[in-house]
Design a protein around this motif. Structure first.
Motif, PDB file in Angstrom:
ATOM      1  N   GLY A  10       0.818  -1.191  -0.233  1.00  0.00           N
ATOM      2  CA  GLY A  10       0.158   0.110   0.021  1.00  0.00           C
ATOM      3  C   GLY A  10       0.845   1.089   0.010  1.00  0.00           C
ATOM      4  N   LYS A  11       0.535   2.097   0.972  1.00  0.00           N
ATOM      5  CA  LYS A  11       1.555   3.395   1.269  1.00  0.00           C
ATOM      6  C   LYS A  11       2.511   2.998   2.183  1.00  0.00           C
ATOM      7  N   ALA A 180     -11.172 -13.443   0.918  1.00  0.00           N
ATOM      8  CA  ALA A 180     -10.149 -12.647   0.465  1.00  0.00           C
ATOM      9  C   ALA A 180     -10.606 -11.419  -0.291  1.00  0.00           C
ATOM     10  N   LYS A 181     -11.807 -11.684  -1.127  1.00  0.00           N
ATOM     11  CA  LYS A 181     -12.523 -10.565  -1.563  1.00  0.00           C
ATOM     12  C   LYS A 181     -13.249  -9.692  -0.734  1.00  0.00           C
ATOM     13  N   ALA A 182     -13.789 -10.220   0.308  1.00  0.00           N
ATOM     14  CA  ALA A 182     -14.489  -9.456   1.172  1.00  0.00           C
ATOM     15  C   ALA A 182     -13.582  -8.569   1.856  1.00  0.00           C
ATOM     16  N   SER A 188      -8.980  -3.559   3.232  1.00  0.00           N
ATOM     17  CA  SER A 188      -7.759  -4.188   3.995  1.00  0.00           C
ATOM     18  C   SER A 188      -6.535  -3.721   2.897  1.00  0.00           C
ATOM     19  N   ASP A 189      -5.362  -3.451   3.756  1.00  0.00           N
ATOM     20  CA  ASP A 189      -4.248  -3.120   2.757  1.00  0.00           C
ATOM     21  C   ASP A 189      -3.655  -4.405   2.133  1.00  0.00           C
ATOM     22  N   ALA A 190      -3.851  -5.433   2.933  1.00  0.00           N
ATOM     23  CA  ALA A 190      -2.901  -6.540   2.320  1.00  0.00           C
ATOM     24  C   ALA A 190      -3.650  -7.945   3.292  1.00  0.00           C
ATOM     25  N   ILE A 237      -4.618  -6.669  -4.036  1.00  0.00           N
ATOM     26  CA  ILE A 237      -4.111  -6.167  -2.811  1.00  0.00           C
ATOM     27  C   ILE A 237      -2.754  -7.171  -2.388  1.00  0.00           C
ATOM     28  N   PRO A 238      -1.731  -6.524  -1.944  1.00  0.00           N
ATOM     29  CA  PRO A 238      -0.497  -7.510  -1.791  1.00  0.00           C
ATOM     30  C   PRO A 238      -0.980  -8.506  -0.701  1.00  0.00           C
TER      31      PRO A 238
END
Length: 298
Positions: A10-11, A180-182, A188-190, A237-238
């Protein structure tokens, strides 16, 4: 090293993509007996705390650990001093290491998770990892990880209360892809892929006695490697790989399958210096082979 670009989630940017997994380095009070501050800062991207609950938990009676071929069954039972005691007694020493600290949290209800998120928001904690493999008492003891809609509500509620790094640690069983999709939809960032696998060991014949817990170690790597590979095609997402990483080669294979960071767990119990060796081996492989292939195999 070339691999530094893989430490961005993410950031958030980490010095290395290697995190110490929750529950494999105690509460931190003896960490410096094995790794000095310089080693931690050079090899460890983040420290993920032992699983913390709102109130103290005693955990399970012994035996709590049971060795299996190429693995380890863990039945600690989420023993911990509680978040407030941890913040007062252990957090200051860990913070002095100048390495990001990610709080692994588990709760019996959404409300407990939300209260802990608010506490950590107040102290401006760097990150949270949600353990969703614990029972939701209000739902009759069903683990959060078995209900994507409940996971969405959980992650969304924590995200509203906590603006730092937010990771969800997936269960390897159940509706993994839907969950995971939820998590992704709830911002969620990861995702950590994944928690331990339900397992059982027989430790006494007379009387007949068993230990039930979570299996970790090299035995689960092929299973988790596939999960990472499949999830990398489903979410954007990672992914943080967790499962049987004992060498830089293990981490590199997870990387090729889509992971962008790695948690070192059982390896810490075998050799507390493992993060240093794994980080160096991974660096050499990245320098030798470079980045991902142009096209992933199907």
């Amino acid at each position: 090293m070339k691999g530094e670009r893989f430490c961005i989630i993410g950031k958030y940017q980490f010095k290395t993509p290697f995190f110490l997994a929750s529950g494999t380095w105690g509460l931190g009070d003896t960490l410096l007996n094995y790794l000095n501050p310089g080693e931690i800062r050079s090899a460890v991207g983040a420290l993920i705390t032992k699983g913390l609950s709102l109130e103290p938990m005693e955990g399970n009676p012994p035996p709590r650990l049971f060795e299996t071929p190429c693995g380890l069954i863990n039945s600690i039972g989420l023993e911990n001093p509680g978040l407030k005691v941890f913040l007062k007694k252990y957090y200051p020493q860990l913070k002095a290491l100048q390495t990001p600290i990610i709080f692994n949290l588990h709760g019996k209800s959404l409300e407990e998770f939300f209260e802990m998120a608010e506490i950590l928001s107040e102290i401006e904690a760097e990150g949270i990892e949600l353990n969703i493999s614990c029972p939701n008492v209000k739902e009759g003891g069903i683990a959060f990880s078995q209900k994507p809609d409940v996971v969405f509500e959980l992650v969304k509620g924590v995200r509203e209360r906590f603006k730092g790094l937010l990771i969800v640690k997936l269960s390897p069983v159940g509706p993994v892809f839907e969950v995971a999709k939820a998590c992704e939809e709830a911002l969620s960032d990861a995702l950590t892929v994944a928690n331990t696998y339900p397992a059982l060991g027989v430790y006494s014949y007379e009387p007949f006695q068993v230990i039930k817990g979570g299996l970790s170690g090299p035995a689960i790597k092929p299973l988790t490697l596939r999960l990472v590979f499949e999830l990398s095609k489903i979410v954007k997402i990672p992914l943080i790989a967790s499962g049987g990483i004992l060498s830089g080669k293990d981490a590199f294979e997870y990387f090729l399958c889509g992971a962008r960071a790695f948690q070192i767990g059982t390896a810490n119990l075998i050799d507390p210096k493992a993060p240093i060796k794994i980080c160096q081996e991974f660096k050499e492989l990245v320098e030798k082979y470079g980045g991902l292939p142009d096209k992933n195999p199907t």
